[in-house]
Structure formats: structure tokens, C-alpha cells
Scaffold this active site. Structure first.
Site, short mmCIF file in Angstrom:
data_model
loop_
_atom_site.label_atom_id
_atom_site.label_comp_id
_atom_site.label_asym_id
_atom_site.label_seq_id
_atom_site.Cartn_x
_atom_site.Cartn_y
_atom_site.Cartn_z
N ASN A 136 -1.23 7.81 -3.06
CA ASN A 136 -0.75 9.09 -3.02
C ASN A 136 0.49 9.46 -3.65
O ASN A 136 0.78 10.42 -4.22
CB ASN A 136 -0.89 9.71 -1.61
N LYS A 159 0.41 -5.27 -4.11
CA LYS A 159 -0.90 -5.24 -4.09
C LYS A 159 -1.21 -3.53 -4.18
O LYS A 159 -1.14 -3.20 -2.87
CB LYS A 159 -1.88 -5.75 -3.02
N GLU A 233 3.12 1.62 7.96
CA GLU A 233 3.16 3.12 7.98
C GLU A 233 1.63 3.65 7.75
O GLU A 233 1.49 3.56 6.68
CB GLU A 233 4.24 3.52 6.95
N CYS A 267 0.94 11.69 4.27
CA CYS A 267 1.12 11.26 5.71
C CYS A 267 1.96 12.16 6.42
O CYS A 267 1.48 12.45 7.62
CB CYS A 267 1.43 9.91 5.81
N GLU A 364 -7.12 13.52 10.98
CA GLU A 364 -6.30 13.73 9.77
C GLU A 364 -7.13 14.34 8.57
O GLU A 364 -7.79 13.67 7.94
CB GLU A 364 -5.63 12.65 9.43
#
Length: 469
Positions: A136, A159, A233, A267, A364
Site C-alpha cells: 500500500n 521481501k 506493524e 492501516c 478492518e
């Protein structure tokens, strides 16, 4: 012979395939990680001044390539060019910040210790850090890890998400062109199934992951099994309290801006707006006006405020959450319909009357969907805000700054809480969450100290036989 993976990009705005990239075999990926491990021996002893020079050079390369990198992000995950250019500049700012402050963040600290000639705490790098990163914010997520990690003297292996391979390789090239020594920062193009082998290899000292809760659980289990540190995170369902003393129009503008960050694919985007009953109706009307100002448009046009989502499948998932919420009793105030056009498009959407048991309350929602939840009073609003598995960001919208500060500091269960402003990441502030939003911190001095050996050093005046622990 192991088959080489391939990564096909797709333009989210059109649904048309873009560039295809050949990936690395498992053996090649391990060799890249081991090369980064070997590079650590030289990089760890490189003076801070030289590390800082190279990091500033990386910032300049980013600025020189701003348009190119913005276009790459647009083509791979649909970010508008305007947002892409801003993201590149933010990465360059992080390079400059850690170049300037890295040495001070890790300076030796003297400690008074009985009988010692000198006692101190030192911060020393630990090795090669594997970064498992999402799509994102293809550049920012990586640079907010890489700048402090490399300035601390660690080496890095990236990665990246499989749908942004061009961005992943471009980041490696930025460090290469900037003059960093060979293998100090490398990219591996492997599928998610290739992460565990990297984690388990002795060349990797620690892991930083930004991603889903499911991915976080897997990486935490894998790093725990080999006793390696990880920073996680993960997701968020950020709650904003809209209090009865708020300027409703201003609150709606802030709420819409918070919800629509990166087309809602963040997020730390505001997702749940918990509004006191006395101002709920007025806030709903104001929020609809603001959200409808985010019209879908060509992500390559400078005035576009809402581009496509990342993939059609992700768009369909967001729409399914909206549909299930409406079927459970939520009121659809605007948006909520899939456009009849190619690509991963979804309009700015507002759901009201959201309650427990609805997808917009319990899950979410990673897209441009705002959920309005009514609270009876301040205590009820706090209860609803904290009634979530997540605890990343949070906000308070109020006309009483002391009230807002009190609630932000002491009432909301989150790693970050902003008053009268949407939550954002910034090099001057620690970034991270609590509960299922993960653990550990990124950015500022807290982030640079996550991947160092915090070491006690005591120099006695003379040999001692004191055996007390």
C-alpha cells in the site's frame, strides 16, 4: 530443478497486465541474504559520517527520480501520481532525518556504577534484518525501516509484496546508485512461501514485518522458533471520537481526510467514527458532503482525489463488507455501488447506524468506507473505541483541547492518538500499535534502537572478586 517464480503486475485502473518480472529461486534468495550477511562485517564498522553521507545521497536519488517512482507505484498498485510524488519526498526526508540524527540516537550513554572506572550503555548493530513489506505504501514502508536500520550499521534484505516487484527492485537500485557498498541492501523476489526459509537461515538476525494479522502471527511463530527478534506493524481499525463540542464541519473534513488516505488502503486510516448522539445527525450530513468530494478519477491526473483500489479481488472484498453491513441493518448514506467499468474502482462510501455484529464494526475495511457509530456520552464513546482487537491509531475531534489531550493520552488504547488531526507517520514520532496491531516501534530513536544490541559495558578500576548478581 527448482522453477523460477514469475511476478505479473496488473494496472489497477484498467485491469490490464503490465510488466512481468522473473523472481529468484529459493537458492538464489538464500545466497542474496548470505551476501548481505557477509557485507555486514564491513558496514558495521563504517563511520556514522560515511553512512550519513550515503543516506543523504539516497535521498537525493529519490528526489531526482520522483516522477519515475510515482509512475511505477501508480502502475503497480494504483496510487495517484500526486500521492506517489509526496510519498517519494517523504522517503527522502527520512533519509535526511536519520542521516542527521542517527549517530545521536545511538550515542553511548554513561552510567554511574559503584567501583567502576567507567560504565556505559552502547548501541551496536545486530546483523542483517529481513523486511517483509506490503504494497500500500511501496516505498515509504520500506524506507521507514531501511533508513534507521542501515544507519545503525545493519544490512537489509527486502521481501516486498508480490504485486509491486518493480518498486522492490527500484528501491535496491536507489541504494546501489547512491554508493552504498555492495549487498548492504538487497531485494529478493520470492513468494510469501519463501519467507520462512529466509527467517531460518543464520544470515538473518531479525525481521521487520508490516502486513496483516495473519501474516504477523506466522512471522512471529517462525522467528520465535529460531529465537530471532521481530517487529510487527499489523492491521488497524482506527477510531475517532467526535465529541459534542466539536466544530462539526471541521470534524467532518478531518474525518474524511483520515478515511481517504491512499483510497482508504492504510492501516492508520480512520475507519470508525464514534459520534456523540447530540451531534450525530449533523456529523453524518457533513461527512457525506466531504466524502462525496472525493470523486473517482484518473490516478495520473493531478486533481484526482480517489484512484482505484489495488486489485479487483480486494475491491470485491470491500464491497462484500459493505453489503453484509447493510444487510445487518447499517444505513448506506452514499456510495456503496461497484462502478460498471474495468479496473478496481470503488466510490467513497459512508455507512451509518453501524453496530457490533456488522462487518464495518468488527472487521478492518481496507478501502474508502467510513463507518459512523453513535455513542450516548463520552464514556460510551471510549468503550466503543476500545472495543476492537486493534490498537494502532486513534483520534479525538473536539473544541476543548485539554479534554482532547486527556482522552488521547489516557483513555484510548492505541499506539498513536491525534487530536483534531488525522493520524500519520512521521520521522519525529514513534510509529506502532498495541493489541493485534502488533508490537515494537518504527521511526525516531525508538525505531533505530529496535534492531541494535543494547549493551552494558563496565570497566572496573581493578580486578574484583565481587560475585553478587
Amino acid at each position: 530443478m527448482t522453477e523460477r517464480p514469475s511476478f505479473q503486475t496488473v494496472d489497477p485502473a484498467t485491469g490490464q497486465p503490465g510488466k512481468r518480472y522473473d523472481g529468484h529461486t529459493p537458492a538464489e534468495a538464500l545466497e542474496i541474504a548470505r551476501a548481505a550477511g557477509r557485507a555486514f562485517d564491513g558496514w558495521r564498522t563504517t563511520p556514522f559520517a560515511e553512512r550519513a553521507r550515503l543516506m543523504r545521497a539516497a535521498g537525493q536519488v529519490l528526489r531526482d527520480r520522483k516522477d519515475e517512482l510515482a509512475e511505477l507505484m501508480c502502475a503497480e498498485m494504483g496510487k495517484t501520481l500526486a500521492d506517489g510524488r509526496a510519498e517519494v519526498e517523504k522517503c527522502a526526508t527520512a533519509c535526511d532525518w536519520f542521516a542527521e540524527h542517527g549517530a545521536a540516537y545511538l550515542a553511548d550513554e554513561d552510567v554511574e556504577f559503584p567501583g567502576a572506572h567507567r560504565a556505559k550503555v552502547v548501541y551496536r548493530p545486530i546483523g542483517t534484518v529481513l523486511a517483509v513489506m506490503p504494497w500500500n505504501f511501496p516505498l515509504w514502508q520500506v524506507f521507514r525501516f531501511a533508513c534507521p536500520a542501515l544507519m545503525a550499521g545493519n544490512t537489509g534484505v527486502l521481501k516486498h509484496a508480490s504485486n509491486v516487484p518493480g518498486s522492490a527492485l527500484a528501491i535496491e537500485d536507489v541504494f546501489k546508485v547512491s554508493g552504498f557498498p555492495a549487498n548492504v541492501f538487497r531485494t529478493v523476489l520470492v513468494p510469501a512461501s519463501g519467507v520462512q526459509a529466509l527467517i531460518e537461515d543464520p544470515s538473518i538476525a531479525a525481521v521487520s514485518l508490516t502486513g496483516s494479522v495473519e501474516a504477523g502471527r506466522k512471522v512471529a511463530a517462525q522467528t520465535g522458533a529460531v529465537l530471532k527478534k521481530c517487529v510487527l506493524e499489523l492491521g488497524g481499525s482506527d477510531a475517532y471520537l467526535v465529541l459534542d463540542d466539536a466544530d462539526i464541519d471541521a470534524a467532518a473534513r478531518t474525518a474524511a481526510a483520515a478515511r481517504m488516505v491512499n483510497a482508504g488502503q492504510s492501516c492508520i486510516a480512520g475507519k470508525r467514527f464514534i459520534v456523540l448522539a447530540s451531534v450525530r445527525e449533523a456529523f453524518e450530513q457533513a461527512l457525506v458532503r466531504e466524502m462525496e468530494g472525493y470523486a473517482m478519477g484518473d490516478p495520473r491526473a493531478d486533481d484526482t482525489k480517489l484512484g482505484p483500489l489495488v486489485r479487483v479481488a480486494d475491491r470485491d472484498g470491500v464491497h462484500d463488507q459493505v453489503r453484509r453491513s447493510v444487510e445487518a441493518g447499517a444505513r448506506l448514506l452514499t456510495g456503496g455501488e461497484v462502478p460498471d467499468r474495468p479496473g478496481a474502482w470503488y466510490p467513497a462510501t459512508v455507512l451509518a447506524g453501524v453496530k457490533p455484529g456488522m462487518a464495518a464494526y468488527d472487521e478492518e475495511v481496507f478501502g474508502p468506507v467510513a463507518a459512523v457509530i453513535e455513542a450516548q456520552d463520552e464514556a460510551d464513546a471510549i468503550r466503543i473505541a476500545n472495543d476492537s482487537e486493534f490498537g494502532l491509531g486513534s483520534g479525538v475531534l473536539t473544541g476543548d483541547l485539554a479534554r482532547g489531550e486527556r482522552l488521547a493520552s489516557d483513555a484510548l488504547e492505541a499506539g498513536m492518538s491525534f487530536v483534531n488531526q488525522n493520524v500519520r507517520s512521521d520521522v519525529r514520532l514513534p510509529f506502532g500499535g498495541v493489541k493485534h496491531s502488533g508490537y515494537g516501534r518504527e521511526l525516531t530513536r525508538f525505531g533505530i534502537r529496535e534492531f541494535v544490541n543494547i549493551k552494558s559495558v563496565v570497566v572496573a578500576k581493578e580486578p574484583s572478586s565481587d560475585r553478587m548478581e
